[in-house]
Design a protein around this motif. Structure first.
Motif, PDB file in Angstrom:
ATOM      1  N   TYR A  85      -2.917  -6.045 -19.221  1.00 53.12           N
ATOM      2  CA  TYR A  85      -4.749  -4.978 -18.145  1.00 53.12           C
ATOM      3  C   TYR A  85      -3.892  -3.527 -18.577  1.00 53.12           C
ATOM      4  O   TYR A  85      -2.505  -3.525 -18.766  1.00 53.12           O
ATOM      5  N   THR A  86      -4.847  -2.713 -18.074  1.00 47.78           N
ATOM      6  CA  THR A  86      -4.466  -1.505 -17.971  1.00 47.78           C
ATOM      7  C   THR A  86      -5.233  -1.016 -16.165  1.00 47.78           C
ATOM      8  O   THR A  86      -6.082  -1.749 -16.267  1.00 47.78           O
ATOM      9  N   VAL A  87      -4.405  -0.112 -15.419  1.00 41.80           N
ATOM     10  CA  VAL A  87      -4.812   0.246 -14.595  1.00 41.80           C
ATOM     11  C   VAL A  87      -5.945   1.127 -14.135  1.00 41.80           C
ATOM     12  O   VAL A  87      -5.425   2.366 -15.109  1.00 41.80           O
ATOM     13  N   GLU A  88      -7.341   1.116 -14.244  1.00 40.73           N
ATOM     14  CA  GLU A  88      -8.112   2.371 -14.661  1.00 40.73           C
ATOM     15  C   GLU A  88      -8.377   3.208 -12.897  1.00 40.73           C
ATOM     16  O   GLU A  88      -7.745   4.155 -13.036  1.00 40.73           O
ATOM     17  N   SER A  89      -8.134   2.038 -11.655  1.00 36.04           N
ATOM     18  CA  SER A  89      -8.089   2.961 -10.368  1.00 36.04           C
ATOM     19  C   SER A  89      -7.856   2.115  -9.454  1.00 36.04           C
ATOM     20  O   SER A  89      -7.558   0.636  -9.214  1.00 36.04           O
ATOM     21  N   MET A  90      -7.804   2.976  -8.389  1.00 36.23           N
ATOM     22  CA  MET A  90      -7.070   2.767  -6.869  1.00 36.23           C
ATOM     23  C   MET A  90      -7.472   2.799  -5.893  1.00 36.23           C
ATOM     24  O   MET A  90      -8.381   3.836  -5.466  1.00 36.23           O
ATOM     25  N   ILE A  91      -8.765   1.998  -5.123  1.00 37.35           N
ATOM     26  CA  ILE A  91     -10.045   2.084  -4.637  1.00 37.35           C
ATOM     27  C   ILE A  91      -9.434   2.620  -2.742  1.00 37.35           C
ATOM     28  O   ILE A  91      -8.966   0.857  -2.572  1.00 37.35           O
ATOM     29  N   ALA A  92      -9.046   2.993  -1.928  1.00 35.62           N
ATOM     30  CA  ALA A  92      -8.948   3.334  -0.686  1.00 35.62           C
ATOM     31  C   ALA A  92      -9.759   2.811   0.017  1.00 35.62           C
ATOM     32  O   ALA A  92     -11.191   3.417   0.288  1.00 35.62           O
ATOM     33  N   ILE A  93      -9.673   1.696   0.946  1.00 32.90           N
ATOM     34  CA  ILE A  93     -11.069   1.898   1.691  1.00 32.90           C
ATOM     35  C   ILE A  93     -10.486   0.846   3.310  1.00 32.90           C
ATOM     36  O   ILE A  93      -9.682   0.696   3.343  1.00 32.90           O
ATOM     37  N   GLY A  94     -11.231   2.370   3.886  1.00 39.13           N
ATOM     38  CA  GLY A  94     -11.563   1.951   5.113  1.00 39.13           C
ATOM     39  C   GLY A  94     -12.494   2.569   6.479  1.00 39.13           C
ATOM     40  O   GLY A  94     -12.937   3.584   6.039  1.00 39.13           O
ATOM     41  N   LEU A 154       0.956  -1.410   0.172  1.00 41.71           N
ATOM     42  CA  LEU A 154      -0.389   0.243   0.028  1.00 41.71           C
ATOM     43  C   LEU A 154       0.922   1.113   0.203  1.00 41.71           C
ATOM     44  O   LEU A 154       0.440   2.475  -0.735  1.00 41.71           O
ATOM     45  N   GLU A 155       2.010   1.593   0.688  1.00 38.33           N
ATOM     46  CA  GLU A 155       3.091   2.314   0.902  1.00 38.33           C
ATOM     47  C   GLU A 155       3.417   2.411  -0.451  1.00 38.33           C
ATOM     48  O   GLU A 155       3.915   3.812  -1.071  1.00 38.33           O
ATOM     49  N   LYS A 156       3.919   1.809  -0.969  1.00 35.64           N
ATOM     50  CA  LYS A 156       4.858   1.751  -2.333  1.00 35.64           C
ATOM     51  C   LYS A 156       3.111   2.380  -3.082  1.00 35.64           C
ATOM     52  O   LYS A 156       3.444   3.019  -4.386  1.00 35.64           O
ATOM     53  N   LEU A 157       2.164   1.512  -3.672  1.00 33.84           N
ATOM     54  CA  LEU A 157       1.413   2.407  -4.311  1.00 33.84           C
ATOM     55  C   LEU A 157       0.802   4.306  -3.947  1.00 33.84           C
ATOM     56  O   LEU A 157       0.557   4.405  -4.678  1.00 33.84           O
ATOM     57  N   ALA A 158       1.171   4.221  -2.586  1.00 33.54           N
ATOM     58  CA  ALA A 158       0.691   5.105  -2.364  1.00 33.54           C
ATOM     59  C   ALA A 158       1.615   6.407  -2.801  1.00 33.54           C
ATOM     60  O   ALA A 158       1.114   7.851  -3.254  1.00 33.54           O
ATOM     61  N   THR A 159       3.015   5.961  -2.914  1.00 34.94           N
ATOM     62  CA  THR A 159       3.924   6.842  -3.862  1.00 34.94           C
ATOM     63  C   THR A 159       3.191   7.242  -5.052  1.00 34.94           C
ATOM     64  O   THR A 159       4.585   7.682  -6.452  1.00 34.94           O
ATOM     65  N   SER A 160       2.496   6.593  -6.323  1.00 32.15           N
ATOM     66  CA  SER A 160       2.516   6.867  -7.641  1.00 32.15           C
ATOM     67  C   SER A 160       2.087   7.791  -8.322  1.00 32.15           C
ATOM     68  O   SER A 160       2.162   8.542  -9.285  1.00 32.15           O
ATOM     69  N   ARG A 161       1.239   8.744  -7.249  1.00 36.39           N
ATOM     70  CA  ARG A 161       0.805   9.672  -8.325  1.00 36.39           C
ATOM     71  C   ARG A 161       1.140  11.187  -7.253  1.00 36.39           C
ATOM     72  O   ARG A 161       0.267  12.453  -6.955  1.00 36.39           O
ATOM     73  N   GLY A 162       2.068  10.930  -6.178  1.00 41.16           N
ATOM     74  CA  GLY A 162       1.620  12.119  -4.621  1.00 41.16           C
ATOM     75  C   GLY A 162       0.802  12.737  -4.343  1.00 41.16           C
ATOM     76  O   GLY A 162       0.684  11.650  -3.873  1.00 41.16           O
TER      77      GLY A 162
END
Length: 171
Positions: free
Chosen positions: A139-148, A54-62
């Protein structure tokens, strides 16, 4: 349903509380019922609950992807553009259903757009995420949905203020 829609807001801060498996299962079951053009279902979902990932993904778009860093869970929505010309719409629909399911279960969510977005190093966010999650090339990544569980409160949507966006019989 109207109350659910009016109350759903993008949540960017989450409590340090794991999402229960039964709630995740309900989100996934609901999402998998999403409509898609000609029922092709070109999407695949990747559930991420590993904190390092999750922390790696969190760096993807600032700043736009930072909600992933403190979310206990994310669902990455991918789709295969080779299967249908409406894969973007299909992936968007399932992304919204994920958010509505989360809201219905007392959870918050935030859509982090990936398709057509770039990292700070000008790399495609989709390619960056694919490399982290071992997503197949086609495949293409459309979105990442953070949930909590939300750790912030937001005002309700003011639907009356948007009525000027509705037209009848002609623009």
């Amino acid at each position: 349903m109207l109350d659910l829609l009016i109350n759903r807001r993008s949540i960017r801060k989450y409590k340090d509380q794991k999402v229960e498996k039964d709630k995740l299962d309900k989100i996934l079951k609901g999402a998998l019922t999403s409509p898609s053009g000609r029922s092709i279902r070109p999407w695949e979902l990747i559930v991420v609950d590993n904190k390092e990932t999750l922390e790696k993904l969190a760096t993807s778009r600032g700043g736009a992807s930072k909600p992933l860093a403190n979310a206990p869970l994310a669902i990455v929505v991918t789709a295969n553009p080779e299967l249908t010309d409406v894969w973007i719409e299909d992936a968007s629909i399932i992304s919204v259903v994920i958010q509505l399911m989360a809201q219905s279960l007392g959870l918050g969510s935030c859509w982090i757009q990936s398709r057509e977005r770039f990292t700070q190093d000008n790399e495609s966010v989709s390619e960056y995420v694919k490399s982290i999650l071992n997503i197949p090339e086609n495949y293409t990544v459309e979105s990442m949905i953070a949930i909590g569980y939300p750790d912030e409160e937001k005002d309700l949507h003011e639907t009356d203020l948007l009525l000027n966006k509705v037209h009848y019989n002609k623009y």
